[in-house]
Scaffold this active site. Structure first.
Site, PDB file in Angstrom:
ATOM      1  N   GLU A 130     105.460 -23.374  50.068  1.00 27.46           N
ATOM      2  CA  GLU A 130     106.027 -23.095  51.387  1.00 27.46           C
ATOM      3  C   GLU A 130     105.164 -22.069  52.102  1.00 27.46           C
ATOM      4  OE1 GLU A 130     110.668 -23.664  49.937  1.00 27.46           O
ATOM      5  OE2 GLU A 130     110.065 -21.868  51.040  1.00 27.46           O
ATOM      6  N   SER A 135     102.210 -19.622  44.982  1.00 29.32           N
ATOM      7  CA  SER A 135     102.591 -19.943  43.606  1.00 29.32           C
ATOM      8  C   SER A 135     103.913 -19.307  43.188  1.00 29.32           C
ATOM      9  CB  SER A 135     101.488 -19.460  42.644  1.00 29.32           C
ATOM     10  OG  SER A 135     100.252 -20.076  42.938  1.00 29.32           O
ATOM     11  N   GLU A 245      99.597 -31.600  34.546  1.00 33.27           N
ATOM     12  CA  GLU A 245      98.963 -31.443  35.855  1.00 33.27           C
ATOM     13  C   GLU A 245      97.642 -30.705  35.725  1.00 33.27           C
ATOM     14  OE1 GLU A 245      99.832 -29.463  40.270  1.00 33.27           O
ATOM     15  OE2 GLU A 245     101.453 -29.614  38.793  1.00 33.27           O
TER      16      GLU A 245
END
Length: 386
Positions: A130, A135, A245
């Site tokens: 956002e 993080s 990831e």
């Protein structure tokens, strides 16, 4: 030249790689510069990838997959990296987004969205970052509150990869604001839900073919079966999936570094200066020799990480160390390779110039290098020695 024997790949994997390579060279490489100018990949290429079995290869047949394994999806990542393709975001879709839904979603949700993700008719994204949070998931402001037999979401996300094309979005929301990161839940939003909208397609310094967008949620109502797992357990699920990831980042960084090296090796053998090949200068030869050695080490490390993950032994610290090393290594390699191109290395029509600007984000997304160092440091400094 660079890649040694990789024992975890079977003859079936090698045959699949040839199929993926043909697809990339036929469908992606010729159009990629147009996609870079448009800052977006056409949705049709996703559907052609689905028709060719390139998406979510690891998903089981009961949700529309082919029941292959993760190695097939990593092959797709490597082949995209080999041609310098930063779009489309197949790997994020297949290796990062789909696992959240398959591992934590209710059966009704899986049946609703996963077959479309395999076919390419649905495109996946994950919305965590956002404005102002980066993080820090504890600082997430996008929130969801109970509303009947569902949830009402309000908030904003930014830097969302696949954001302009995405139709299935895993959204990190606060469902208990008083609990910080322990009050985060994951909800799946589809692009046909009222109140969902997209902002501008963000203009980045690199990876121009990859659409990256702002997303807005204005009283978006989602049914209860779009909650992944349990309420307020989103942070735990994110931590569980982050190892894969970060492994993906290691895989693509290694492959992109190898591609940059091979392109540079060809260039210095063809380019002449002062009456001889650039490859004939001792400086060039020594630079290439040093890069070759670094890439050999990187390949061995990357394949060790893959093997550990396949065995269920890759933890957060191991994945973070790999992501740190490979992303920093890619930066070093493309910088040296660009230098060996001379002035042409600064021209965007040369692949090395695009590789240089594309590489910079690898040290930032999926956790910055500084965050990786902090995760590793907690393990080696804060735990009592055995």
């Amino acid at each position: 030249m660079l890649t040694p024997s990789r024992p975890f790949f079977t003859p079936e994997h090698h045959a699949f790689r040839e199929q993926v390579r043909r697809f990339c060279e036929r469908e992606i490489a010729p159009a990629h510069s147009q996609w870079e100018s448009a800052h977006q990949v056409p949705r049709e290429i996703w559907q052609r990838a689905g028709e060719n079995g390139l998406l979510c290869c690891w998903l089981p047949e009961e949700v529309g997959g082919v029941g292959a394994d993760l190695l097939c999806d990593l092959i797709v990542c490597e082949e995209l990296s080999r041609i310098g393709a930063t779009g489309p975001g197949f790997s994020l879709h297949s290796v990062i987004v789909a696992p959240y839904i398959e591992h934590h979603g209710r059966q009704s949700l899986k049946q609703r969205v996963l077959p479309g993700m395999v076919s390419g008719h649905h495109i996946g994204a994950i919305a965590m970052t956002e404005p102002g949070t980066g993080s820090d998931l504890a600082a997430v402001r996008t929130h969801a509150v109970r509303d009947g037999d569902g949830w009402r979401i309000n908030g904003q996300k930014t830097f969302i990869t696949n954001g302009h094309n995405a139709s299935v979005i895993v959204v990190a929301c606060k469902t208990d604001p008083d609990k910080g990161a322990r009050g985060v839940s994951l909800l799946v939003v589809t692009d046909d839900m009222p109140g969902f909208s997209r902002g501008r397609n963000l203009q980045k310094i690199g990876q121009h073919a990859q659409d990256t967008a702002e997303l807005f949620f204005d009283n978006v109502w989602v049914p209860d079966d779009h909650l992944l797992g349990e309420e307020n357990q989103g942070f735990r699920y994110l931590m569980q999936e982050l190892a894969q990831e970060r492994l993906l980042v290691s895989v693509q960084c290694q492959s992109r570094a190898e591609a940059a090296f091979e392109g540079t090796r060809r260039y210095v053998n063809e380019r002449k200066a002062f009456g001889q090949r650039v490859a004939d200068f001792q400086n060039t030869r020594f630079k290439l020799a040093g890069l070759f050695a670094e890439l050999q080490a990187g390949r061995a490390y990357c394949d060790q990480l893959i093997s550990r993950h396949l065995a269920g032994e890759l933890d957060a610290v191991g994945a973070s160390a790999g992501k740190l090393w490979h992303s920093e290594m890619l930066g070093r390699v493309v910088d040296e390779c660009l230098q060996l191109h001379g002035g042409y290395g600064y021209m965007m029509e040369y692949p090395i110039a695009r590789a240089y600007v594309d590489a910079r984000i690898e040290r930032i997304y999926a956790g910055t290098s500084e965050i990786m160092k902090e995760i590793i440091a907690r393990k080696i400094c804060d735990e009592a020695p055995e």
